[in-house]
Design a protein around this motif. Structure first.
Motif, PDB file in Angstrom:
ATOM      1  N   THR A  75       0.851  -1.240  -0.151  1.00 38.62           N
ATOM      2  CA  THR A  75      -0.074   0.026   0.271  1.00 38.62           C
ATOM      3  C   THR A  75       0.747   1.358  -0.111  1.00 38.62           C
ATOM      4  O   THR A  75       1.942   1.345   0.482  1.00 38.62           O
ATOM      5  CB  THR A  75      -1.035  -0.002   1.223  1.00 38.62           C
ATOM      6  OG1 THR A  75      -0.109   0.153   2.305  1.00 38.62           O
ATOM      7  CG2 THR A  75      -1.841  -1.198   1.310  1.00 38.62           C
ATOM      8  N   PRO A  76       0.561   2.389  -0.368  1.00 34.69           N
ATOM      9  CA  PRO A  76       1.079   3.662  -0.622  1.00 34.69           C
ATOM     10  C   PRO A  76       1.501   3.930   0.910  1.00 34.69           C
ATOM     11  O   PRO A  76       2.679   4.620   0.982  1.00 34.69           O
ATOM     12  CB  PRO A  76       0.146   4.550  -1.140  1.00 34.69           C
ATOM     13  CG  PRO A  76      -0.711   3.880  -1.895  1.00 34.69           C
ATOM     14  CD  PRO A  76      -1.072   2.581  -1.218  1.00 34.69           C
ATOM     15  N   SER A  77       0.733   3.825   1.868  1.00 39.27           N
ATOM     16  CA  SER A  77       1.037   4.269   3.408  1.00 39.27           C
ATOM     17  C   SER A  77       2.265   3.445   3.662  1.00 39.27           C
ATOM     18  O   SER A  77       3.257   3.860   4.466  1.00 39.27           O
ATOM     19  CB  SER A  77       0.039   4.180   4.173  1.00 39.27           C
ATOM     20  OG  SER A  77      -0.479   2.830   4.239  1.00 39.27           O
ATOM     21  N   LEU A  78       2.269   2.388   3.449  1.00 39.07           N
ATOM     22  CA  LEU A  78       3.415   1.152   4.018  1.00 39.07           C
ATOM     23  C   LEU A  78       4.608   1.415   3.125  1.00 39.07           C
ATOM     24  O   LEU A  78       5.643   1.177   3.571  1.00 39.07           O
ATOM     25  CB  LEU A  78       2.922  -0.001   3.917  1.00 39.07           C
ATOM     26  CG  LEU A  78       2.031  -0.705   4.935  1.00 39.07           C
ATOM     27  CD1 LEU A  78       1.457  -2.223   4.563  1.00 39.07           C
ATOM     28  CD2 LEU A  78       2.401  -0.659   6.146  1.00 39.07           C
TER      29      LEU A  78
ATOM     30  N   ALA B 132       5.899   4.533   2.201  1.00 37.24           N
ATOM     31  CA  ALA B 132       6.796   5.419   2.877  1.00 37.24           C
ATOM     32  C   ALA B 132       7.561   4.793   4.023  1.00 37.24           C
ATOM     33  O   ALA B 132       8.757   4.877   4.237  1.00 37.24           O
ATOM     34  CB  ALA B 132       6.032   6.576   3.225  1.00 37.24           C
ATOM     35  N   VAL B 133       6.987   4.011   4.912  1.00 38.89           N
ATOM     36  CA  VAL B 133       7.423   3.310   5.983  1.00 38.89           C
ATOM     37  C   VAL B 133       8.690   2.206   5.505  1.00 38.89           C
ATOM     38  O   VAL B 133       9.628   2.244   5.984  1.00 38.89           O
ATOM     39  CB  VAL B 133       6.589   2.343   6.698  1.00 38.89           C
ATOM     40  CG1 VAL B 133       7.088   1.688   7.803  1.00 38.89           C
ATOM     41  CG2 VAL B 133       5.454   3.500   7.347  1.00 38.89           C
TER      42      VAL B 133
ATOM     43  N   ALA C 256       2.623  -1.015  -4.376  1.00 36.01           N
ATOM     44  CA  ALA C 256       1.652  -0.119  -4.035  1.00 36.01           C
ATOM     45  C   ALA C 256       0.969   0.695  -5.236  1.00 36.01           C
ATOM     46  O   ALA C 256       1.748   0.908  -6.141  1.00 36.01           O
ATOM     47  CB  ALA C 256       2.578   1.020  -3.107  1.00 36.01           C
TER      48      ALA C 256
ATOM     49  N   PHE D  56       1.463  13.333  -2.456  1.00 35.52           N
ATOM     50  CA  PHE D  56       2.040  11.988  -1.924  1.00 35.52           C
ATOM     51  C   PHE D  56       3.605  11.897  -2.410  1.00 35.52           C
ATOM     52  O   PHE D  56       4.250  11.521  -1.566  1.00 35.52           O
ATOM     53  CB  PHE D  56       1.086  10.835  -2.441  1.00 35.52           C
ATOM     54  CG  PHE D  56       1.899   9.438  -2.067  1.00 35.52           C
ATOM     55  CD1 PHE D  56       1.657   9.028  -0.849  1.00 35.52           C
ATOM     56  CD2 PHE D  56       2.380   8.435  -2.973  1.00 35.52           C
ATOM     57  CE1 PHE D  56       2.228   7.773  -0.301  1.00 35.52           C
ATOM     58  CE2 PHE D  56       2.815   7.474  -2.531  1.00 35.52           C
ATOM     59  CZ  PHE D  56       2.885   7.081  -1.353  1.00 35.52           C
TER      60      PHE D  56
ATOM     61  N   GLU E 111       5.893  13.846  -0.325  1.00 29.95           N
ATOM     62  CA  GLU E 111       6.085  13.018   1.078  1.00 29.95           C
ATOM     63  C   GLU E 111       7.274  12.030   0.962  1.00 29.95           C
ATOM     64  O   GLU E 111       8.148  11.587   1.875  1.00 29.95           O
ATOM     65  CB  GLU E 111       4.845  12.807   1.840  1.00 29.95           C
ATOM     66  CG  GLU E 111       3.841  13.899   2.009  1.00 29.95           C
ATOM     67  CD  GLU E 111       2.626  13.455   2.621  1.00 29.95           C
ATOM     68  OE1 GLU E 111       2.282  12.378   2.540  1.00 29.95           O
ATOM     69  OE2 GLU E 111       1.801  14.449   2.680  1.00 29.95           O
ATOM     70  N   LEU E 112       6.696  11.095  -0.203  1.00 30.05           N
ATOM     71  CA  LEU E 112       7.763   9.986  -0.514  1.00 30.05           C
ATOM     72  C   LEU E 112       9.206  10.345  -0.789  1.00 30.05           C
ATOM     73  O   LEU E 112       9.961   9.712  -0.177  1.00 30.05           O
ATOM     74  CB  LEU E 112       7.051   9.165  -1.553  1.00 30.05           C
ATOM     75  CG  LEU E 112       7.510   7.803  -1.732  1.00 30.05           C
ATOM     76  CD1 LEU E 112       7.301   6.915  -0.610  1.00 30.05           C
ATOM     77  CD2 LEU E 112       6.764   7.060  -3.015  1.00 30.05           C
TER      78      LEU E 112
END
Length: 376
Positions: A242-245, A247-248, A296, A308, A311-312
Protein backbone atom coordinates in the motif's frame (compact mmCIF):
# COMPACT_ATOMS: atom_id res chain seq x y z
CA UNK A 1 3.83 21.34 8.75
CA UNK A 2 4.11 22.91 5.27
CA UNK A 3 0.88 23.40 3.34
CA UNK A 4 0.54 21.84 -0.14
CA UNK A 5 1.21 25.27 -1.69
CA UNK A 6 4.55 25.75 0.08
CA UNK A 7 7.88 24.22 -1.00
CA UNK A 8 8.69 21.20 1.12
CA UNK A 9 12.06 21.01 2.93
CA UNK A 10 14.62 18.29 2.35
CA UNK A 11 16.93 17.08 -0.37
CA UNK A 12 15.32 16.94 -3.84
CA UNK A 13 14.96 13.52 -5.46
CA UNK A 14 14.44 12.06 -8.91
CA UNK A 15 11.64 10.36 -10.81
CA UNK A 16 11.86 7.30 -13.04
CA UNK A 17 9.20 6.11 -15.46
CA UNK A 18 8.68 2.55 -16.68
CA UNK A 19 8.12 2.65 -20.46
CA UNK A 20 7.28 -0.97 -21.16
CA UNK A 21 4.47 -1.75 -23.58
CA UNK A 22 1.32 0.34 -23.27
CA UNK A 23 1.37 0.54 -19.48
CA UNK A 24 1.40 -1.54 -16.33
CA UNK A 25 -2.26 -2.54 -16.52
CA UNK A 26 -2.80 -5.69 -18.63
CA UNK A 27 -5.69 -3.95 -20.43
CA UNK A 28 -3.72 -0.73 -21.06
CA UNK A 29 -3.52 -1.47 -24.80
CA UNK A 30 -7.24 -0.67 -25.06
CA UNK A 31 -6.45 2.97 -24.20
CA UNK A 32 -3.32 3.30 -26.34
CA UNK A 33 -3.09 6.11 -28.88
CA UNK A 34 -1.46 4.08 -31.61
CA UNK A 35 -2.31 1.28 -34.02
CA UNK A 36 -1.62 -2.26 -32.75
CA UNK A 37 1.27 -2.84 -35.16
CA UNK A 38 3.05 0.28 -33.91
CA UNK A 39 3.74 -1.12 -30.43
CA UNK A 40 6.91 -2.88 -31.49
CA UNK A 41 8.48 -0.36 -33.86
CA UNK A 42 11.12 2.31 -33.39
CA UNK A 43 8.68 5.19 -33.73
CA UNK A 44 6.86 4.05 -30.59
CA UNK A 45 10.11 3.78 -28.62
CA UNK A 46 11.15 7.23 -29.79
CA UNK A 47 7.82 8.90 -29.04
CA UNK A 48 7.50 7.53 -25.49
CA UNK A 49 11.08 8.14 -24.37
CA UNK A 50 11.15 11.66 -25.88
CA UNK A 51 7.82 12.43 -24.19
CA UNK A 52 9.21 11.22 -20.85
CA UNK A 53 12.36 13.30 -21.30
CA UNK A 54 10.36 16.39 -22.31
CA UNK A 55 8.17 15.95 -19.24
CA UNK A 56 11.26 16.15 -17.04
CA UNK A 57 11.68 12.55 -15.91
CA UNK A 58 15.22 11.77 -14.87
CA UNK A 59 15.21 8.05 -15.68
CA UNK A 60 13.42 5.74 -18.13
CA UNK A 61 13.37 2.02 -17.41
CA UNK A 62 12.61 -0.78 -19.87
CA UNK A 63 11.17 -4.06 -18.62
CA UNK A 64 11.91 -7.30 -20.44
CA UNK A 65 9.72 -10.29 -21.18
CA UNK A 66 6.38 -10.74 -22.99
CA UNK A 67 4.25 -7.70 -23.78
CA UNK A 68 1.39 -7.49 -21.28
CA UNK A 69 -1.65 -7.14 -23.54
CA UNK A 70 -4.47 -9.05 -25.12
CA UNK A 71 -3.10 -8.58 -28.62
CA UNK A 72 -1.54 -11.23 -30.77
CA UNK A 73 2.06 -10.03 -30.29
CA UNK A 74 4.66 -12.61 -31.28
CA UNK A 75 7.90 -10.86 -30.38
CA UNK A 76 9.80 -7.63 -29.84
CA UNK A 77 13.21 -6.13 -29.30
CA UNK A 78 14.58 -6.90 -25.85
CA UNK A 79 14.92 -4.20 -23.22
CA UNK A 80 18.60 -3.52 -23.82
CA UNK A 81 18.07 -3.07 -27.57
CA UNK A 82 15.18 -0.66 -26.95
CA UNK A 83 17.30 1.37 -24.54
CA UNK A 84 20.13 1.47 -27.08
CA UNK A 85 17.72 2.71 -29.75
CA UNK A 86 16.61 5.47 -27.36
CA UNK A 87 20.19 6.62 -26.67
CA UNK A 88 20.83 8.76 -29.77
CA UNK A 89 17.34 10.34 -29.77
CA UNK A 90 17.63 11.65 -26.19
CA UNK A 91 20.05 13.93 -24.38
CA UNK A 92 19.29 13.98 -20.66
CA UNK A 93 17.15 11.06 -19.56
CA UNK A 94 18.96 8.06 -18.05
CA UNK A 95 18.24 4.72 -19.79
CA UNK A 96 18.03 1.62 -17.60
CA UNK A 97 17.07 -1.69 -19.24
CA UNK A 98 16.16 -4.83 -17.34
CA UNK A 99 18.72 -7.54 -18.18
CA UNK A 100 18.58 -11.12 -16.91
CA UNK A 101 21.53 -12.55 -15.00
CA UNK A 102 20.59 -16.25 -14.99
CA UNK A 103 20.18 -17.39 -18.59
CA UNK A 104 22.34 -14.81 -20.35
CA UNK A 105 26.13 -14.93 -20.71
CA UNK A 106 27.81 -12.45 -18.31
CA UNK A 107 30.49 -11.59 -20.87
CA UNK A 108 27.91 -10.55 -23.45
CA UNK A 109 25.79 -8.70 -20.88
CA UNK A 110 28.77 -6.62 -19.77
CA UNK A 111 29.80 -5.64 -23.30
CA UNK A 112 26.26 -4.80 -24.38
CA UNK A 113 25.73 -2.59 -21.34
CA UNK A 114 29.07 -0.88 -21.93
CA UNK A 115 27.99 -0.21 -25.51
CA UNK A 116 24.75 1.30 -24.19
CA UNK A 117 26.82 3.62 -22.01
CA UNK A 118 28.73 4.80 -25.07
CA UNK A 119 25.68 5.28 -27.28
CA UNK A 120 23.88 7.24 -24.54
CA UNK A 121 26.86 9.38 -23.55
CA UNK A 122 27.13 7.93 -20.04
CA UNK A 123 23.41 7.75 -19.27
CA UNK A 124 23.17 3.97 -18.89
CA UNK A 125 22.27 1.78 -15.94
CA UNK A 126 21.45 -1.89 -15.37
CA UNK A 127 18.23 -3.14 -13.82
CA UNK A 128 19.26 -6.57 -12.58
CA UNK A 129 16.75 -9.35 -13.19
CA UNK A 130 16.94 -12.99 -12.16
CA UNK A 131 14.58 -15.14 -14.17
CA UNK A 132 12.86 -17.98 -12.33
CA UNK A 133 11.26 -19.30 -15.50
CA UNK A 134 11.58 -22.97 -16.36
CA UNK A 135 10.72 -22.10 -19.97
CA UNK A 136 13.71 -19.75 -20.25
CA UNK A 137 15.97 -22.40 -18.75
CA UNK A 138 14.78 -24.95 -21.31
CA UNK A 139 15.27 -22.46 -24.14
CA UNK A 140 19.01 -22.30 -23.46
CA UNK A 141 19.38 -25.94 -22.42
CA UNK A 142 20.43 -25.51 -18.83
CA UNK A 143 19.10 -26.48 -15.41
CA UNK A 144 16.31 -24.49 -13.79
CA UNK A 145 17.45 -22.09 -11.07
CA UNK A 146 15.17 -21.02 -8.23
CA UNK A 147 15.18 -19.76 -4.66
CA UNK A 148 18.52 -18.70 -3.22
CA UNK A 149 20.26 -19.72 -6.46
CA UNK A 150 18.74 -16.70 -8.22
CA UNK A 151 20.48 -14.22 -5.93
CA UNK A 152 23.70 -16.21 -6.33
CA UNK A 153 23.46 -16.06 -10.12
CA UNK A 154 22.72 -12.33 -10.03
CA UNK A 155 25.63 -11.59 -7.73
CA UNK A 156 28.09 -13.57 -9.87
CA UNK A 157 26.91 -11.94 -13.10
CA UNK A 158 27.26 -8.44 -11.66
CA UNK A 159 30.72 -9.24 -10.30
CA UNK A 160 31.85 -10.55 -13.70
CA UNK A 161 30.52 -7.44 -15.44
CA UNK A 162 32.21 -5.10 -13.00
CA UNK A 163 35.53 -6.88 -13.42
CA UNK A 164 35.22 -6.80 -17.20
CA UNK A 165 34.38 -3.08 -17.17
CA UNK A 166 37.56 -2.55 -15.15
CA UNK A 167 39.67 -4.83 -17.36
CA UNK A 168 40.48 -1.85 -19.58
CA UNK A 169 42.08 0.93 -17.58
CA UNK A 170 41.27 4.51 -18.50
CA UNK A 171 43.70 5.55 -21.21
CA UNK A 172 44.18 2.03 -22.57
CA UNK A 173 43.37 3.28 -26.08
CA UNK A 174 46.35 5.41 -27.13
CA UNK A 175 46.13 5.52 -30.96
CA UNK A 176 49.88 6.18 -31.24
CA UNK A 177 50.51 6.74 -34.96
CA UNK A 178 54.27 7.09 -34.55
CA UNK A 179 54.68 3.61 -33.08
CA UNK A 180 51.65 2.04 -34.79
CA UNK A 181 50.13 1.08 -31.44
CA UNK A 182 46.37 1.36 -30.91
CA UNK A 183 46.38 -0.02 -27.36
CA UNK A 184 48.61 0.13 -24.34
CA UNK A 185 48.59 -3.60 -23.57
CA UNK A 186 49.84 -2.96 -20.06
CA UNK A 187 46.46 -1.36 -19.33
CA UNK A 188 44.45 -4.45 -20.31
CA UNK A 189 43.92 -7.10 -17.65
CA UNK A 190 42.63 -10.64 -17.26
CA UNK A 191 39.73 -10.81 -14.81
CA UNK A 192 40.22 -14.52 -13.98
CA UNK A 193 36.76 -15.01 -12.49
CA UNK A 194 35.53 -18.40 -11.29
CA UNK A 195 32.25 -19.14 -9.56
CA UNK A 196 32.78 -20.24 -5.94
CA UNK A 197 32.65 -23.89 -4.92
CA UNK A 198 29.29 -23.39 -3.17
CA UNK A 199 27.69 -22.00 -6.34
CA UNK A 200 24.26 -23.62 -6.80
CA UNK A 201 24.05 -23.45 -10.60
CA UNK A 202 26.45 -24.70 -13.27
CA UNK A 203 29.85 -23.21 -12.49
CA UNK A 204 31.73 -21.14 -15.03
CA UNK A 205 34.87 -19.08 -15.46
CA UNK A 206 35.62 -15.88 -17.35
CA UNK A 207 39.15 -15.04 -18.41
CA UNK A 208 38.75 -11.65 -20.07
CA UNK A 209 39.66 -8.94 -20.75
CA UNK A 210 36.58 -7.34 -22.27
CA UNK A 211 36.41 -6.80 -26.02
CA UNK A 212 35.50 -3.09 -25.79
CA UNK A 213 36.97 -0.21 -23.75
CA UNK A 214 35.85 0.74 -20.27
CA UNK A 215 32.39 2.40 -20.15
CA UNK A 216 32.22 6.18 -20.03
CA UNK A 217 31.03 5.99 -16.41
CA UNK A 218 33.77 3.51 -15.51
CA UNK A 219 31.16 1.37 -13.78
CA UNK A 220 27.47 1.45 -14.75
CA UNK A 221 25.18 1.94 -11.74
CA UNK A 222 23.47 -1.34 -10.82
CA UNK A 223 19.77 -1.27 -9.90
CA UNK A 224 18.21 -4.23 -8.05
CA UNK A 225 15.11 -5.18 -6.12
CA UNK A 226 15.53 -5.22 -2.34
CA UNK A 227 16.41 -8.78 -1.36
CA UNK A 228 17.99 -9.71 -4.69
CA UNK A 229 21.30 -7.87 -4.57
CA UNK A 230 21.17 -5.17 -1.87
CA UNK A 231 24.79 -5.48 -0.78
CA UNK A 232 26.18 -4.81 -4.27
CA UNK A 233 23.56 -2.53 -5.76
CA UNK A 234 23.98 1.20 -6.33
CA UNK A 235 20.18 1.59 -6.35
CA UNK A 236 17.72 -0.56 -4.38
CA UNK A 237 14.07 -0.74 -5.48
CA UNK A 238 11.59 -0.92 -2.61
CA UNK A 239 8.03 -2.22 -2.84
CA UNK A 240 5.12 -2.41 -0.41
CA UNK A 241 1.46 -3.46 -0.73
CA UNK A 242 0.00 0.00 0.00
CA UNK A 243 1.10 3.63 -0.45
CA UNK A 244 1.15 4.25 3.31
CA UNK A 245 3.40 1.24 3.90
CA UNK A 246 5.64 2.25 1.01
CA UNK A 247 6.91 5.33 2.83
CA UNK A 248 7.54 3.24 5.98
CA UNK A 249 9.37 0.54 4.01
CA UNK A 250 11.44 3.13 2.15
CA UNK A 251 12.55 4.74 5.40
CA UNK A 252 13.42 1.36 6.94
CA UNK A 253 15.48 0.25 3.95
CA UNK A 254 17.24 3.61 3.88
CA UNK A 255 18.24 3.21 7.55
CA UNK A 256 19.39 -0.38 6.95
CA UNK A 257 21.56 0.63 4.02
CA UNK A 258 23.00 3.57 5.97
CA UNK A 259 23.59 5.58 2.82
CA UNK A 260 25.27 2.73 0.99
CA UNK A 261 22.83 2.80 -1.93
CA UNK A 262 20.09 5.03 -3.29
CA UNK A 263 16.55 3.96 -2.33
CA UNK A 264 13.88 4.13 -5.03
CA UNK A 265 10.23 3.45 -4.20
CA UNK A 266 8.05 1.52 -6.66
CA UNK A 267 4.55 2.91 -7.31
CA UNK A 268 1.71 1.99 -9.68
CA UNK A 269 -0.25 5.08 -10.75
CA UNK A 270 -3.83 5.62 -11.94
CA UNK A 271 -4.91 9.26 -12.34
CA UNK A 272 -8.06 11.21 -13.08
CA UNK A 273 -8.00 11.87 -16.81
CA UNK A 274 -10.23 12.82 -19.73
CA UNK A 275 -13.11 13.70 -17.45
CA UNK A 276 -13.02 10.29 -15.75
CA UNK A 277 -12.07 9.67 -12.15
CA UNK A 278 -9.10 7.42 -11.52
CA UNK A 279 -11.27 4.85 -9.75
CA UNK A 280 -13.71 4.74 -12.67
CA UNK A 281 -10.85 4.32 -15.14
CA UNK A 282 -9.37 1.51 -13.06
CA UNK A 283 -12.74 -0.24 -12.81
CA UNK A 284 -13.18 0.00 -16.58
CA UNK A 285 -9.78 -1.52 -17.25
CA UNK A 286 -10.25 -4.21 -14.59
CA UNK A 287 -13.55 -5.22 -16.23
CA UNK A 288 -11.50 -6.35 -19.24
CA UNK A 289 -8.56 -7.89 -17.35
CA UNK A 290 -8.03 -7.66 -13.57
CA UNK A 291 -4.73 -6.03 -12.57
CA UNK A 292 -2.61 -7.90 -10.04
CA UNK A 293 0.57 -6.21 -8.83
CA UNK A 294 2.87 -6.52 -5.83
CA UNK A 295 3.57 -2.78 -5.91
CA UNK A 296 1.75 -0.07 -3.97
CA UNK A 297 -0.96 1.56 -6.07
CA UNK A 298 -1.92 5.22 -6.09
CA UNK A 299 -5.42 5.97 -7.42
CA UNK A 300 -6.46 9.62 -7.38
CA UNK A 301 -5.95 13.13 -8.73
CA UNK A 302 -2.76 14.70 -10.01
CA UNK A 303 -2.76 17.14 -7.07
CA UNK A 304 -3.04 14.28 -4.58
CA UNK A 305 -0.21 12.43 -6.31
CA UNK A 306 2.01 15.52 -6.14
CA UNK A 307 1.37 15.69 -2.39
CA UNK A 308 2.14 12.01 -1.93
CA UNK A 309 5.30 12.08 -4.04
CA UNK A 310 6.57 15.10 -2.12
CA UNK A 311 6.23 13.12 1.10
CA UNK A 312 7.70 9.97 -0.42
CA UNK A 313 10.73 11.82 -1.80
CA UNK A 314 11.46 13.00 1.74
CA UNK A 315 12.35 9.39 2.71
CA UNK A 316 13.47 7.96 -0.64
CA UNK A 317 16.07 9.17 -3.13
CA UNK A 318 13.70 8.56 -6.00
CA UNK A 319 10.40 7.04 -7.10
CA UNK A 320 9.77 4.83 -10.12
CA UNK A 321 6.27 5.25 -11.52
CA UNK A 322 4.42 2.45 -13.33
CA UNK A 323 1.54 4.14 -15.22
CA UNK A 324 -1.64 2.12 -15.65
CA UNK A 325 -2.02 3.33 -19.26
CA UNK A 326 1.18 4.96 -20.48
CA UNK A 327 -0.35 7.32 -23.06
CA UNK A 328 -2.96 8.59 -20.59
CA UNK A 329 -0.96 8.83 -17.37
CA UNK A 330 2.12 10.32 -19.02
CA UNK A 331 0.10 13.26 -20.29
CA UNK A 332 -1.28 13.99 -16.81
CA UNK A 333 2.13 13.56 -15.19
CA UNK A 334 3.77 15.91 -17.71
CA UNK A 335 1.17 18.64 -17.46
CA UNK A 336 0.18 18.57 -13.80
CA UNK A 337 2.42 16.49 -11.54
CA UNK A 338 6.05 17.14 -12.50
CA UNK A 339 5.63 20.92 -12.89
CA UNK A 340 4.14 21.08 -9.38
CA UNK A 341 6.94 18.97 -7.89
CA UNK A 342 9.52 21.21 -9.53
CA UNK A 343 7.76 24.29 -8.17
CA UNK A 344 7.98 22.82 -4.68
CA UNK A 345 11.68 22.07 -5.09
CA UNK A 346 11.07 18.34 -4.62
CA UNK A 347 12.90 17.31 -7.80
CA UNK A 348 16.52 17.53 -8.82
CA UNK A 349 17.16 19.64 -11.93
CA UNK A 350 17.48 17.71 -15.17
CA UNK A 351 21.12 17.83 -16.31
CA UNK A 352 21.84 17.96 -20.03
CA UNK A 353 24.77 15.68 -20.75
CA UNK A 354 24.89 14.37 -17.18
CA UNK A 355 25.59 10.75 -16.30
CA UNK A 356 23.64 8.31 -14.18
CA UNK A 357 26.45 8.26 -11.61
CA UNK A 358 26.24 12.05 -11.34
CA UNK A 359 22.46 11.86 -10.80
CA UNK A 360 23.08 9.42 -7.94
CA UNK A 361 25.93 11.47 -6.50
CA UNK A 362 28.49 8.72 -7.19
CA UNK A 363 32.08 9.40 -8.17
CA UNK A 364 33.58 7.77 -11.22
CA UNK A 365 35.72 4.91 -9.85
CA UNK A 366 39.20 3.94 -10.94
CA UNK A 367 39.77 0.50 -12.42
CA UNK A 368 40.47 -2.06 -9.70
CA UNK A 369 43.41 -3.31 -11.78
CA UNK A 370 45.11 0.04 -12.18
CA UNK A 371 48.40 0.52 -10.36
CA UNK A 372 48.70 3.60 -8.17
CA UNK A 373 49.24 6.67 -10.32
CA UNK A 374 48.75 4.78 -13.60
CA UNK A 375 45.41 6.38 -14.52
CA UNK A 376 44.96 9.94 -15.70
Amino acid sequence: MPTPTEPRPGRPGFLALELDGDGAHPAAWRKARHAPDELLNGARIRSTVVAAESAGFHVATFADGPVSSGRDVVGRLNALQRAAFAGPVTSSIVLVPEVDTVYTEPFHVSTQLASLDYVSGGRAGWLVAASGSAEEAAAVGRSFAEGAALAQEASASVEVSRRLWDSWEDGAVIRDVATGRYLDVDKLHYVDFETPAEFAGPGYSVKGPSIIPRPLQGQLPVVAQAGLLPSDADVVLVSAPTPSLLAVEGAEVRRALAGGAAVVAELDVVLDARGQSASARLAELDAFTPWSSSRARFVGTAAELADFLSELLAVADGVRLHPAALDVELEELAQLVLPELRRRGALKPVAQGGTFRELLGLERPLSRYASVGSEN
